[in-house]
Structure formats: C-alpha cells, structure tokens
Design a protein around this motif. Structure first.
Motif, PDB file in Angstrom:
ATOM      1  N   LEU A  70       0.833  -1.203   0.000  1.00  0.00           N
ATOM      2  CA  LEU A  70       0.000   0.000   0.000  1.00  0.00           C
ATOM      3  C   LEU A  70       0.867   1.251   0.000  1.00  0.00           C
ATOM      4  N   VAL A  71       0.601   2.130  -0.955  1.00  0.00           N
ATOM      5  CA  VAL A  71       1.197   3.469  -0.960  1.00  0.00           C
ATOM      6  C   VAL A  71       0.085   4.439  -0.581  1.00  0.00           C
ATOM      7  N   PRO A  72       0.059   4.919   0.672  1.00  0.00           N
ATOM      8  CA  PRO A  72      -1.050   5.757   1.130  1.00  0.00           C
ATOM      9  C   PRO A  72      -0.930   7.187   0.623  1.00  0.00           C
ATOM     10  N   GLN A  73      -1.996   7.955   0.834  1.00  0.00           N
ATOM     11  CA  GLN A  73      -1.983   9.364   0.442  1.00  0.00           C
ATOM     12  C   GLN A  73      -1.025  10.170   1.315  1.00  0.00           C
ATOM     13  N   GLU A  74      -1.052   9.890   2.625  1.00  0.00           N
ATOM     14  CA  GLU A  74      -0.296  10.697   3.578  1.00  0.00           C
ATOM     15  C   GLU A  74       1.174  10.331   3.569  1.00  0.00           C
ATOM     16  N   LEU A  75       2.021  11.332   3.783  1.00  0.00           N
ATOM     17  CA  LEU A  75       3.460  11.100   3.873  1.00  0.00           C
ATOM     18  C   LEU A  75       3.826  10.710   5.307  1.00  0.00           C
ATOM     19  N   THR A  76       3.597   9.451   5.646  1.00  0.00           N
ATOM     20  CA  THR A  76       3.890   8.944   6.985  1.00  0.00           C
ATOM     21  C   THR A  76       5.157   8.098   6.924  1.00  0.00           C
ATOM     22  N   THR A  77       6.273   8.655   7.369  1.00  0.00           N
ATOM     23  CA  THR A  77       7.548   7.945   7.334  1.00  0.00           C
ATOM     24  C   THR A  77       8.287   8.147   8.657  1.00  0.00           C
ATOM     25  N   ASP A  78       9.293   7.322   8.892  1.00  0.00           N
ATOM     26  CA  ASP A  78      10.102   7.404  10.116  1.00  0.00           C
ATOM     27  C   ASP A  78      11.168   8.482   9.914  1.00  0.00           C
ATOM     28  N   ALA A  79      10.946   9.645  10.495  1.00  0.00           N
ATOM     29  CA  ALA A  79      11.757  10.819  10.187  1.00  0.00           C
ATOM     30  C   ALA A  79      13.242  10.620  10.454  1.00  0.00           C
ATOM     31  N   PHE A  80      13.588   9.867  11.511  1.00  0.00           N
ATOM     32  CA  PHE A  80      14.990   9.755  11.914  1.00  0.00           C
ATOM     33  C   PHE A  80      15.670   8.502  11.366  1.00  0.00           C
ATOM     34  N   GLU A  81      14.942   7.711  10.584  1.00  0.00           N
ATOM     35  CA  GLU A  81      15.506   6.501   9.988  1.00  0.00           C
ATOM     36  C   GLU A  81      16.091   6.838   8.619  1.00  0.00           C
ATOM     37  N   THR A  82      17.044   6.023   8.173  1.00  0.00           N
ATOM     38  CA  THR A  82      17.582   6.216   6.831  1.00  0.00           C
ATOM     39  C   THR A  82      16.670   5.549   5.812  1.00  0.00           C
ATOM     40  N   VAL A  83      16.842   5.935   4.561  1.00  0.00           N
ATOM     41  CA  VAL A  83      16.050   5.345   3.492  1.00  0.00           C
ATOM     42  C   VAL A  83      16.279   3.839   3.445  1.00  0.00           C
ATOM     43  N   TRP A  84      17.538   3.428   3.455  1.00  0.00           N
ATOM     44  CA  TRP A  84      17.843   1.992   3.410  1.00  0.00           C
ATOM     45  C   TRP A  84      17.248   1.265   4.606  1.00  0.00           C
ATOM     46  N   GLY A  85      17.361   1.877   5.784  1.00  0.00           N
ATOM     47  CA  GLY A  85      16.886   1.229   7.000  1.00  0.00           C
ATOM     48  C   GLY A  85      15.380   1.023   7.010  1.00  0.00           C
ATOM     49  N   THR A  86      14.626   2.046   6.611  1.00  0.00           N
ATOM     50  CA  THR A  86      13.161   1.923   6.679  1.00  0.00           C
ATOM     51  C   THR A  86      12.627   0.962   5.625  1.00  0.00           C
ATOM     52  N   VAL A  87      13.239   0.925   4.446  1.00  0.00           N
ATOM     53  CA  VAL A  87      12.790  -0.005   3.411  1.00  0.00           C
ATOM     54  C   VAL A  87      13.127  -1.441   3.814  1.00  0.00           C
ATOM     55  N   SER A  88      14.327  -1.656   4.350  1.00  0.00           N
ATOM     56  CA  SER A  88      14.718  -2.993   4.802  1.00  0.00           C
ATOM     57  C   SER A  88      13.839  -3.460   5.955  1.00  0.00           C
ATOM     58  N   PHE A  89      13.503  -2.534   6.870  1.00  0.00           N
ATOM     59  CA  PHE A  89      12.653  -2.875   8.003  1.00  0.00           C
ATOM     60  C   PHE A  89      11.263  -3.283   7.529  1.00  0.00           C
ATOM     61  N   SER A  90      10.724  -2.566   6.528  1.00  0.00           N
ATOM     62  CA  SER A  90       9.404  -2.911   5.992  1.00  0.00           C
ATOM     63  C   SER A  90       9.407  -4.318   5.423  1.00  0.00           C
ATOM     64  N   ARG A  91      10.493  -4.700   4.774  1.00  0.00           N
ATOM     65  CA  ARG A  91      10.597  -6.065   4.253  1.00  0.00           C
ATOM     66  C   ARG A  91      10.581  -7.076   5.389  1.00  0.00           C
ATOM     67  N   GLY A  92      11.315  -6.796   6.466  1.00  0.00           N
ATOM     68  CA  GLY A  92      11.364  -7.712   7.598  1.00  0.00           C
ATOM     69  C   GLY A  92      10.047  -7.863   8.323  1.00  0.00           C
ATOM     70  N   LEU A  93       9.209  -6.808   8.297  1.00  0.00           N
ATOM     71  CA  LEU A  93       7.907  -6.885   8.970  1.00  0.00           C
ATOM     72  C   LEU A  93       7.038  -8.009   8.421  1.00  0.00           C
ATOM     73  N   PHE A  94       7.236  -8.372   7.155  1.00  0.00           N
ATOM     74  CA  PHE A  94       6.447  -9.426   6.534  1.00  0.00           C
ATOM     75  C   PHE A  94       7.166 -10.771   6.554  1.00  0.00           C
ATOM     76  N   GLY A  95       8.233 -10.858   7.342  1.00  0.00           N
ATOM     77  CA  GLY A  95       8.932 -12.133   7.489  1.00  0.00           C
ATOM     78  C   GLY A  95       9.795 -12.511   6.308  1.00  0.00           C
ATOM     79  N   LYS A  96      10.076 -11.525   5.439  1.00  0.00           N
ATOM     80  CA  LYS A  96      10.912 -11.819   4.284  1.00  0.00           C
ATOM     81  C   LYS A  96      12.382 -11.805   4.694  1.00  0.00           C
TER      82      LYS A  96
END
Length: 334
Positions: free
Chosen positions: A82-108
């Motif tokens: 899901l790509v939502p309308q609102e810009l809700t991101t982890d302000a203090f996380e790096t781009v690489w870190g937040t994308v990698s974390f999202s992958r891990g949330l689904f057990g990948k």
C-alpha cells in the motif's frame, strides 16, 4: 483471467452513522491495472483501507488470492502493498533502514540486491543513507513506494500516489508500474488525474456515494460512452436545419456557419459518408471538417454528476451487472 482480489457485498457504516460503502461487489484480475475513480468522499480510501486491514468492514468479505482478509489475515496481507496518500515515514531513519525494516515486517529474509534494485528504480539509491527528515516531499513519496514494494507484493495499491509531486516522479513511477505489471503484479490505482487512468489502466471502476456505479474495460467504456462529434465549417451560413436532415440531430453554431453531428454508432464511417452525401444533395457545402471524441474525464464527470432519485440518496445509474461488478450492459439514462 484469474481473479486475485474478490470483494463481495462489502459495506461500511462508521459509528457516526456515515455510510461510506454500500454493498460493493468487485473482482480484480491478476496482472491488470485497475483505476478506481470517484470524487472526494466517494469511498475510495475506505475501500482500500478495508482490503489492507486498516479499517474493519460492517458487512461482506474480501479475499486476496483465495485468502480471507480476516480468517487468514497474515497470508492475505503479505500479498498486499500500500502506498497511502499521507506522507507517513520514520523521520529519523535512513532510506535503506526503513525499506529494509518494511521487508522484515512481513517475514521476508534480507535481500540487499532486491532492495537496491527498488531504490535504483525510484532514483533513491544516492539517498539511501540519508535520514528521511532531510528529504523533499517528492523523495518521501518515493520512499513510501519503496516501502510498499519491499516485501514483493502481488497486489499493489496506489492511493493518489502522484498528488502534489513533480513531473519527474510521475514519469518514473509510471515506468515502474509498467514494469511491475509486466512481472505479474496487480495494480489498483486511485487518482484525480484522469489522464493517468486513461493512459495506464486496463479497466476503470467508478465509485460514488459508496456505491460502484460502473466497471468496464477502458476501451469498451470509451467506445460506449465516449461522445464523438463531426464538425463542419459551412461555405454559407444556414438559418435553420433543412427539414430533410432533421432526423440526423444536427446542431448549428457560430451564426449558422458551423454544423455539428454527434454520434457513437459502430457503423460511424458509413453514417458519416451517408450524411455528407445528404448534405451535398441538399446543396450544403463545407470548407473544412474535424472530428473529436470525449475523454475519460468527460465520461467521468458526466457519470458522477447525474442526480440520484429523490427516494434514494445513494442510488447509482442503472447498470446491468453479474453480481461481481462486471458490467454487462451500458449505463442507461435517467
């Protein structure tokens, strides 16, 4: 085509009494780009939120690749991005870190090569070590798309993904969407940019006041509801349409120097040839002609601005459906 998303009799009434959705039935086919169009408050975001597990439905069911979103929610949600309308991101996380974390949330399992490819496709690779708080609004939008793709979903929801973003991002994202479709990913898009839907979508769905008004292939919809016009610049002005041409429904404009014929017939070529012959027989000459066809935006506006019957504030235009949102006939006039 195989159905990947099946919605049956879905309704949502909020605690305030607001009825956001009423008996929505819809099947989405695997690998298609489906554009869901509707005015603000039509129920688009509520529908997406229910499918993605953010909002609970009041009635009905949703299945993703056969998995019920409630009874088998882990399997269902793992297939959805899901790509939502609102810009809700982890302000203090790096781009690489937040994308990698999202992958891990689904057990990948970790897959740096895949994450790198996603970031490169979205022109984020040079920003991979930047904190999100330092990024522009357009770059933050790219990060949201990367997060949605991190776990390799089969169904991707894009809820107003290009609202307020620059031309470069829009172009990059549509190239990415085409690539995802080529790899079998199903895309469900909501947008207020009708030109995007007209260019990208395989099928169009129109929702208004919480009801699905129409679902149709884009080319069929354009053929059924797209008004076509032939405009003739006359050699000499006419004061009125000759009686022998009254059956054609012709209209005069610009002081009688312009003649317009509106049509939507499958035999349009023969009709136009016959009309021109009749004009010649009537001694009406012309110096120039042009044809035009209404756009998807014209069709959309004409549909959502039809006044519903007084007895039912949520009534939609009459559509012959098979119970799954598959339109069998043409929208009828009121």
């Amino acid at each position: 085509m195989q159905t990947i998303l099946s919605i049956e009799n879905l309704s949502k009434v909020y605690a305030s009494g607001l009825r956001a959705l009423t008996n929505v039935n819809l099947d989405i086919q695997r690998g298609e780009i489906f554009a869901l169009l509707g005015p603000n408050g039509a129920g688009k975001t509520t529908l997406i939120s229910i499918i993605c597990g953010i909002v609970n439905a009041s009635e009905g069911s949703v299945r993703v690749a056969g998995h019920d979103i409630l009874a088998d929610y882990r399997a269902a949600r793992s297939l959805i991005g899901l790509v939502p309308q609102e810009l809700t991101t982890d302000a203090f996380e790096t781009v690489w870190g937040t994308v990698s974390f999202s992958r891990g949330l689904f057990g990948k399992p970790a897959n740096p090569a895949y994450v790198e490819r996603v970031l490169r496709d979205l022109s984020l690779w040079e920003k991979r070590n930047n904190k999100i708080m330092t990024l522009s609004g357009g770059m933050k939008r790219r990060v949201l798309i990367a997060k949605a793709l991190a776990h390799e979903p089969q169904v991707l929801f894009l809820d107003e993904p290009t609202a307020g973003v620059d031309v470069e991002l829009r172009r990059d994202m549509w190239e990415l969407v085409r690539g995802l479709k080529a790899n079998g990913v199903t895309i469900i898009l909501t947008t207020h940019y009708i030109d995007e839907a007209e260019e990208m979508a395989d099928r169009i769905g129109v929702i208004n006041a919480g009801k699905i008004m129409l679902v149709e292939r884009k080319d069929v919809l354009m053929r059924k509801l797209g008004r076509k016009q032939l405009t003739l610049q006359l050699e000499a002005p006419l004061s009125a349409i000759p009686e022998g041409l009254a059956a054609w429904g012709l209209e005069l404009a610009d002081g009688g120097t312009e003649l317009t014929y509106t049509y939507d017939s499958e035999n349009e070529r023969n009709d136009i040839i016959t009309l021109l012959r009749n004009l010649n027989d009537a001694g009406i000459g012309f110096t120039d002609l042009k044809t035009s066809q209404s756009s998807l935006e014209d069709i959309f506006v004409s549909l959502v601005h039809k006044d519903p019957p007084a007895a039912s504030p949520f009534a939609a235009p009459a559509v012959a459906e098979d119970g799954k949102g598959q339109v069998k006939g043409q929208v009828t006039s009121r």
